[in-house]
Design a protein around this motif. Structure first.
Motif, PDB file in Angstrom:
ATOM      1  N   GLY A 283       0.847  -1.196   0.000  1.00 38.51           N
ATOM      2  CA  GLY A 283       0.000   0.000   0.000  1.00 38.51           C
ATOM      3  C   GLY A 283       0.880   1.242   0.000  1.00 38.51           C
ATOM      4  N   HIS A 284       0.269   2.424  -0.030  1.00 40.64           N
ATOM      5  CA  HIS A 284       1.047   3.661   0.028  1.00 40.64           C
ATOM      6  C   HIS A 284       1.595   3.816   1.443  1.00 40.64           C
ATOM      7  CE1 HIS A 284       2.103   7.893  -0.002  1.00 40.64           C
ATOM      8  NE2 HIS A 284       2.007   7.872  -1.325  1.00 40.64           N
ATOM      9  N   LEU A 285       2.875   4.150   1.568  1.00 43.82           N
ATOM     10  CA  LEU A 285       3.504   4.091   2.899  1.00 43.82           C
ATOM     11  C   LEU A 285       3.504   5.401   3.684  1.00 43.82           C
ATOM     12  CD1 LEU A 285       6.351   1.628   1.963  1.00 43.82           C
ATOM     13  CD2 LEU A 285       4.436   1.189   3.475  1.00 43.82           C
ATOM     14  N   GLN A 286       3.062   6.492   3.036  1.00 43.65           N
ATOM     15  CA  GLN A 286       2.931   7.773   3.780  1.00 43.65           C
ATOM     16  C   GLN A 286       4.211   8.147   4.521  1.00 43.65           C
ATOM     17  OE1 GLN A 286       0.146   9.200   3.120  1.00 43.65           O
ATOM     18  NE2 GLN A 286      -1.128   7.484   2.562  1.00 43.65           N
ATOM     19  N   TRP A 287       5.309   8.089   3.878  1.00 42.80           N
ATOM     20  CA  TRP A 287       6.602   8.399   4.471  1.00 42.80           C
ATOM     21  C   TRP A 287       6.922   9.849   4.259  1.00 42.80           C
ATOM     22  CZ3 TRP A 287      12.084   6.428   4.075  1.00 42.80           C
ATOM     23  CH2 TRP A 287      12.335   5.487   5.096  1.00 42.80           C
ATOM     24  N   TRP A 288       7.788  10.476   4.993  1.00 38.44           N
ATOM     25  CA  TRP A 288       8.673  10.008   6.040  1.00 38.44           C
ATOM     26  C   TRP A 288       8.031  10.274   7.381  1.00 38.44           C
ATOM     27  CZ3 TRP A 288      14.411   9.998   5.512  1.00 38.44           C
ATOM     28  CH2 TRP A 288      15.109  10.094   6.730  1.00 38.44           C
ATOM     29  N   PRO A 289       8.273   9.437   8.404  1.00 39.97           N
ATOM     30  CA  PRO A 289       7.671   9.720   9.687  1.00 39.97           C
ATOM     31  C   PRO A 289       8.252  10.990  10.313  1.00 39.97           C
ATOM     32  CG  PRO A 289       9.139   7.812   9.801  1.00 39.97           C
ATOM     33  CD  PRO A 289       9.089   8.238   8.379  1.00 39.97           C
ATOM     34  N   GLY A 290       7.422  11.950  10.545  1.00 39.48           N
ATOM     35  CA  GLY A 290       7.892  13.221  11.134  1.00 39.48           C
ATOM     36  C   GLY A 290       6.744  14.202  11.092  1.00 39.48           C
ATOM     37  N   GLU A 291       6.505  14.895  12.205  1.00 38.90           N
ATOM     38  CA  GLU A 291       5.348  15.789  12.256  1.00 38.90           C
ATOM     39  C   GLU A 291       5.608  17.113  11.565  1.00 38.90           C
ATOM     40  OE1 GLU A 291       4.217  16.027  16.370  1.00 38.90           O
ATOM     41  OE2 GLU A 291       3.969  13.856  16.485  1.00 38.90           O
ATOM     42  N   THR A 292       6.868  17.528  11.481  1.00 29.29           N
ATOM     43  CA  THR A 292       7.194  18.803  10.843  1.00 29.29           C
ATOM     44  C   THR A 292       8.423  18.617   9.950  1.00 29.29           C
ATOM     45  OG1 THR A 292       8.759  19.430  12.567  1.00 29.29           O
ATOM     46  CG2 THR A 292       6.456  20.095  12.901  1.00 29.29           C
ATOM     47  N   PRO A 293       8.631  19.524   8.968  1.00 28.79           N
ATOM     48  CA  PRO A 293       9.842  19.424   8.139  1.00 28.79           C
ATOM     49  C   PRO A 293      11.117  19.459   8.987  1.00 28.79           C
ATOM     50  CG  PRO A 293       8.280  20.926   7.125  1.00 28.79           C
ATOM     51  CD  PRO A 293       7.716  20.564   8.476  1.00 28.79           C
ATOM     52  N   PHE A 294      11.106  20.234  10.079  1.00 25.03           N
ATOM     53  CA  PHE A 294      12.304  20.286  10.916  1.00 25.03           C
ATOM     54  C   PHE A 294      12.558  18.922  11.563  1.00 25.03           C
ATOM     55  CE2 PHE A 294      14.356  21.200  15.088  1.00 25.03           C
ATOM     56  CZ  PHE A 294      15.595  21.588  14.579  1.00 25.03           C
ATOM     57  N   GLU A 295      11.501  18.286  12.012  1.00 26.56           N
ATOM     58  CA  GLU A 295      11.660  16.956  12.619  1.00 26.56           C
ATOM     59  C   GLU A 295      12.205  15.963  11.576  1.00 26.56           C
ATOM     60  OE1 GLU A 295       8.289  15.541  14.918  1.00 26.56           O
ATOM     61  OE2 GLU A 295       8.920  13.470  14.653  1.00 26.56           O
ATOM     62  N   VAL A 296      11.776  16.102  10.337  1.00 27.53           N
ATOM     63  CA  VAL A 296      12.284  15.234   9.270  1.00 27.53           C
ATOM     64  C   VAL A 296      13.800  15.434   9.106  1.00 27.53           C
ATOM     65  CG1 VAL A 296      12.210  14.759   6.776  1.00 27.53           C
ATOM     66  CG2 VAL A 296      10.080  15.133   8.045  1.00 27.53           C
ATOM     67  N   CYS A 297      14.236  16.694   9.131  1.00 25.98           N
ATOM     68  CA  CYS A 297      15.672  16.990   8.983  1.00 25.98           C
ATOM     69  C   CYS A 297      16.473  16.419  10.148  1.00 25.98           C
ATOM     70  CB  CYS A 297      15.909  18.501   8.893  1.00 25.98           C
ATOM     71  SG  CYS A 297      15.311  19.205   7.361  1.00 25.98           S
ATOM     72  N   VAL A 298      15.960  16.595  11.358  1.00 20.71           N
ATOM     73  CA  VAL A 298      16.651  16.058  12.539  1.00 20.71           C
ATOM     74  C   VAL A 298      16.712  14.533  12.430  1.00 20.71           C
ATOM     75  CG1 VAL A 298      16.519  15.796  15.051  1.00 20.71           C
ATOM     76  CG2 VAL A 298      16.026  18.016  14.007  1.00 20.71           C
ATOM     77  N   GLY A 299      15.594  13.927  12.039  1.00 24.73           N
ATOM     78  CA  GLY A 299      15.560  12.470  11.876  1.00 24.73           C
ATOM     79  C   GLY A 299      16.545  11.994  10.818  1.00 24.73           C
ATOM     80  N   ALA A 300      16.695  12.776   9.747  1.00 25.48           N
ATOM     81  CA  ALA A 300      17.617  12.382   8.664  1.00 25.48           C
ATOM     82  C   ALA A 300      19.060  12.349   9.160  1.00 25.48           C
ATOM     83  CB  ALA A 300      17.482  13.354   7.484  1.00 25.48           C
ATOM     84  N   ILE A 301      19.403  13.233  10.084  1.00 24.73           N
ATOM     85  CA  ILE A 301      20.761  13.213  10.653  1.00 24.73           C
ATOM     86  C   ILE A 301      20.881  12.077  11.677  1.00 24.73           C
ATOM     87  CG2 ILE A 301      22.396  14.499  12.110  1.00 24.73           C
ATOM     88  CD1 ILE A 301      21.370  17.069  10.676  1.00 24.73           C
TER      89      ILE A 301
END
Ligand code: SF4
Length: 229
Positions: free
Chosen positions: A24-42
């Motif tokens: 199914g569609h995975l609705q990625w990336w897990p993160g509530e805000t773009p900033f959280e996505v950046c922190v998660g990426a690091i």
């Protein structure tokens, strides 16, 4: 053996259809805000996402998931909060290097940092100590709307096992193959397609295409293995 370009193109597009039908569609990336996505990426560098989740949870509990608040934390305190993600001293330095640029050069605004043509913004991110191509592309694709296909170890393993690329292909060359092959969607669908394509590959890489003993028998991409079509 490496596949002919036309066959590879057909198979790579079919691979998405097979994975999408399966997961199914995975609705990625897990993160509530773009900033959280950046922190998660690091934080996800060299560690499993489950560990990143714990670190993000601690940051949220400490109300530190905000650029200025995080930058104001003493480095030792930040390191303690992100400890569950592993390599916490190195990652503290990397986070702070990112925050320094974000705050001092772009007024703490991710929108401003991400503004501009994709190659320019990508160079901007790559200039930050500790942000490599995979982290930069993850930020571009998931924390913004830049079309920057993310390559990781899963992508390389899945592609080489299917004969879509050589085992020792570079990040840049594999990204070029993906961009050239998977740009067929309408402009309003392209971003979601690339976001979900990478997410699907991560699912396959984690659960099926393991370094040893791949679970080909039950994998949705089994029909695309060499000799199976
Ligand atoms: S597990 Fe097997 S079928 Fe699935 S992606 Fe890996 S090599 Fe292909």
């Amino acid at each position: 053996m490496l596949k002919h370009t036309a066959l590879r193109t057909r198979q790579l597009r079919q691979a998405y259809d097979l994975m999408r039908a399966y997961f199914g569609h995975l609705q990625w990336w897990p993160g509530e805000t773009p900033f959280e996505v950046c922190v998660g990426a690091i934080l996800t560098q060299n560690t499993a996402w489950t560990n990143v989740e714990k670190a993000l949870h601690q940051l949220k509990q400490a109300k530190a998931l905000d650029p200025r608040k995080m930058y104001a934390l003493p480095p030792a305190e930040l390191a303690e909060l992100i400890r569950p993600a592993g390599y916490f001293n190195i990652k503290t330095k990397r986070l702070r290097a990112f925050l320094k640029v974000l705050i001092e050069d772009f007024e703490g605004s991710l929108t401003k940092l991400m503004h501009g043509p994709t190659p320019l913004v990508r160079e901007r991110l790559l200039a930050v100590n500790g942000i490599g191509p995979e982290t930069a592309d993850s930020m571009l694709l998931y924390a913004s709307t830049h079309l920057s296909f993310v390559i990781d170890a899963y992508t390389k393993r899945i592609f080489s096992r299917h004969g879509w690329c050589a085992e020792d292909i570079t990040y840049h060359d594999l990204q070029t193959i993906c961009v050239n092959t998977l740009s067929q969607k309408a402009p309003d669908e392209q971003l979601d397609y690339w976001q979900d394509y990478h997410a699907q590959l991560v699912m396959i890489g984690k659960d099926y295409c393991r370094p040893k003993n791949p679970r080909c028998d039950t994998c949705p991409l089994q029909c695309l293995l060499p000799g199976k079509h």
